[in-house]
Design an enzyme around this catalytic site. Structure first.
Site, mmCIF file in Angstrom:
data_model
loop_
_atom_site.group_PDB
_atom_site.id
_atom_site.type_symbol
_atom_site.label_atom_id
_atom_site.label_comp_id
_atom_site.label_asym_id
_atom_site.label_seq_id
_atom_site.Cartn_x
_atom_site.Cartn_y
_atom_site.Cartn_z
ATOM 1 N N GLU A 236 3.488 1.253 3.124
ATOM 2 C CA GLU A 236 4.616 2.170 3.073
ATOM 3 C C GLU A 236 4.219 3.396 3.888
ATOM 4 O O GLU A 236 3.190 4.019 3.614
ATOM 5 C CB GLU A 236 4.946 2.596 1.646
ATOM 6 C CG GLU A 236 6.134 3.551 1.605
ATOM 7 C CD GLU A 236 6.214 4.390 0.335
ATOM 8 O OE1 GLU A 236 7.298 4.942 0.073
ATOM 9 O OE2 GLU A 236 5.195 4.505 -0.372
ATOM 10 N N LEU B 119 0.847 -1.187 0.000
ATOM 11 C CA LEU B 119 0.000 0.000 0.000
ATOM 12 C C LEU B 119 0.884 1.238 0.000
ATOM 13 O O LEU B 119 1.568 1.536 0.987
ATOM 14 C CB LEU B 119 -0.918 -0.008 1.220
ATOM 15 C CG LEU B 119 -1.719 -1.305 1.440
ATOM 16 C CD1 LEU B 119 -2.414 -1.278 2.794
ATOM 17 C CD2 LEU B 119 -2.733 -1.492 0.318
ATOM 18 N N ASP B 120 0.861 1.966 -1.107
ATOM 19 C CA ASP B 120 1.777 3.082 -1.297
ATOM 20 C C ASP B 120 1.446 4.257 -0.369
ATOM 21 O O ASP B 120 0.289 4.686 -0.275
ATOM 22 C CB ASP B 120 1.711 3.544 -2.754
ATOM 23 C CG ASP B 120 2.641 4.691 -3.045
ATOM 24 O OD1 ASP B 120 3.859 4.470 -3.012
ATOM 25 O OD2 ASP B 120 2.152 5.805 -3.302
#
Length: 582
Positions: free
Chosen positions: A280, A242-243
């Site tokens: 992240e 998950l950015d």
């Protein structure tokens, strides 16, 4: 079949299907629908109110003509799956390998990447992590400018190509992790605001933020969660990265990440295989990876930038930017034994206190994903230069030993295992000339503040920037690449073969170091990873049998003689190392 679309503020919505237009009926909750005959592959789109533009479906499964074109009806062939025996893989004990489909091979497709999977198996990788593959504008892009999250980029091979890739990975025992971006949308091809309140006031680093807590946000949140579940369920993906979750602004009582964790856990129970969520985040907030029963969000893991910074600055000597807080061997020791360096401590780079201590008794080190480099740490440099461009092979080996034999879950970035000399530069292919020009200007302005001239910074829109970033698969056959590749294979074999290295508990990690002589010891049980960070040979006061070394390590009465910029892994280590306590 029934076509549905959410457009809560619209007065009229029409479906255009293979030419003819069909008025849609308003349903509850802002949804519109119509039932018409349709065939697989039919092109379609929506017209909202008086706007003559035919818009792609926000949940489009396929965009054969790009993100500005019509959507195409598509369903994966259930008979195309060959992974019925696949039972999944947990994060703990895994070794991840991040790659970009467009530059991993000269062809830049899923099918071409399949041909290189055996290399990853031989290396010791267990999980392939794909940079985003959702549909973006143009033919090549890092993927973080995606605008149609449910579609798979056509230039990579589309949804069927991704299905073949996942099949091929699972056949070889490799799990698949997919990078997804829910904190913003790309600047070109984002038609979601024409349908409804997908976006909210305010921006983050990359663009206007998503509406996660305002009016209409229930459906926007559902849009995100359904997308995540689609990758895990329909494409048999095993994990999601998950950015930049710190950019998700959510003031509701149940954060989107917790809601996603709950639904992912339910899906995992139904599918009978583990599903992993890796965040992240630069917040150093343990609540992300703390179980929900203990008041956390319940995510499986998160990237560990602090360990990257601690290792890189200690080995390379770089101190610019955020590296200014790192670099000492005491910092390296603290980070390896406590997970993070900044844990309610002062950050000079930020000018304030940062982070929160990781509860080592309840959160394992395996929940932290560590790396010597990744797409950000390379591509966000002005020239996109890898560490192999400015460090010796021995220094690269030392960095690898500290990361791969730490208590964290290791991640490699494509090509680092042989010290690839190709850069990984920031590249785009926006079809809108104005967006392309603005992207290039913004990139150059960013680095102008640090002394770079416009001519020095590669133009993201220049096709040559993309071409330079493609891996050269002839490199591993020559030196010094072959030697470094053998070292990586040896390190991963040690990690796989010795339980000391997969022990996830940070409280059992011990260290020792000498800041003057520049040696550092990472201890895992009775095994010591002895590293010499200086150019000169040093005697480290640790004895033991050599299991693996970058250069010959010699036993002396005072300890082990280790060559400059080298490491040695010693068994039955007897030295001065101590377990670091709180």
């Amino acid at each position: 079949m029934e076509f549905r679309v959410w457009a809560p503020g619209a007065e009229t919505v029409q479906l255009e299907l293979a030419g003819p237009r069909h008025p849609m009926r308003r349903n509850g909750g802002g949804w519109w629908s119509v039932r018409v005959e349709a065939e697989p592959g039919d092109r379609y789109g929506f017209l909202v109110d008086d706007d003559p533009t035919v818009l792609p479906d926000p949940r489009s499964a396929r965009q054969p003509d790009g993100v500005h074109g019509r959507s195409a009806l598509h369903r994966l062939d259930p008979a195309g799956w060959t992974d019925a025996a696949w039972t999944g893989r947990a994060l703990a004990g895994s070794v991840l390998y991040e790659l970009h489909i467009g530059t991993f091979t000269p062809e830049g497709t899923f099918d071409a990447a399949i041909e290189r999977l055996d290399h990853l198996v031989d290396l010791g990788v267990t999980t392939v992590e794909l940079m985003p593959v959702n549909a973006f504008d143009g033919t090549h892009n890092w993927g973080y400018d995606g605008v149609l999250w449910y579609a798979v980029q056509e230039s990579y091979g589309g949804p069927d190509g991704l299905q073949r890739f996942v099949n091929a990975c699972h056949t070889r025992g490799l799990a698949v992790c997919l990078d997804v971006v829910y904190n913003h949308l790309g600047p070109s091809g984002n038609y979601l605001p024409r349908f409804g309140p997908y976006l909210a006031e305010g921006r983050n680093t990359w663009g206007q933020r998503l509406n996660l807590d305002g009016p209409g946000s229930d459906t926007v949140r559902r849009y995100i969660i359904d997308n995540a579940l689609r990758w895990l369920r329909d494409f048999h993906i095993d994990a999601l990265r998950l950015d930049a979750v710190h950019a998700l602004r959510d003031d509701t009582a149940v954060h989107l990440l917790e809601e996603l964790a709950v639904e992912t856990e339910s899906l995992a129970a139904h599918l009978g295989r583990p599903l992993t969520l890796i965040a992240e985040s630069d917040l150093n907030d343990p609540r992300l990876i703390t179980p929900r029963a203990a008041g956390g969000y319940g995510l499986t893991g998160q990237w560990n930038d602090d360990l990257h910074h601690a290792v890189h600055s200690a080995v390379s000597g770089e101190r610019q930017g955020y590296y200014s807080d790192f670099g000492s061997l005491a910092c390296l020791s603290r980070t390896l034994t406590h997970g993070w360096f900044h844990a309610a401590t002062y950050s000079g780079f930020r000018g304030r206190t940062h982070g929160r201590p990781l509860p080592r008794a309840t959160v394992p080190g395996s929940a932290l994903v560590a790396f010597t480099c990744n797409h950000d740490q390379i591509g966000n440099r002005a020239l996109g230069d890898r560490p192999s461009a400015y460090l010796t092979p021995g220094q690269l080996a030392v960095k690898a030993a500290l990361i791969l034999l730490s208590a964290n879950t290791p991640l490699l970035f494509m090509g680092e295992e042989w010290g690839a000399r190709t850069p990984f530069q920031y590249f785009t292919s926006h079809t809108d000339p104005q967006v392309g020009a603005a992207t290039a200007a913004g990139r150059r302005a960013e680095f102008a503040e640090h002394g770079w001239t416009a001519e020095e910074v590669p133009d993201p829109q220049d096709p040559a920037t993309f071409a330079r970033s493609v891996l050269d698969w002839s490199e591993p056959r020559g030196e010094p690449h072959a030697r470094l590749l053998a070292c990586y294979r040896g390190l991963l074999a040690l990690r796989r073969g010795r339980p000391e290295f997969t022990d996830p508990w940070l409280a059992r990690v011990w260290t020792d170091h000498d800041a003057t002589q520049r040696w550092f010891v990472l201890g895992r049980g009775r095994i010591a990873v002895v590293c010499n960070l200086s150019e000169d040979d040093v005697v480290v006061p640790v004895h033991g049998r050599v299991l693996l070394a970058w250069a010959p390590a010699t036993e002396t009465g005072a300890g082990t003689l280790v060559s400059g910029h080298s490491f040695a892994v010693l068994e039955e280590a007897d030295g001065a190392g101590t377990v670091v306590t709180d």
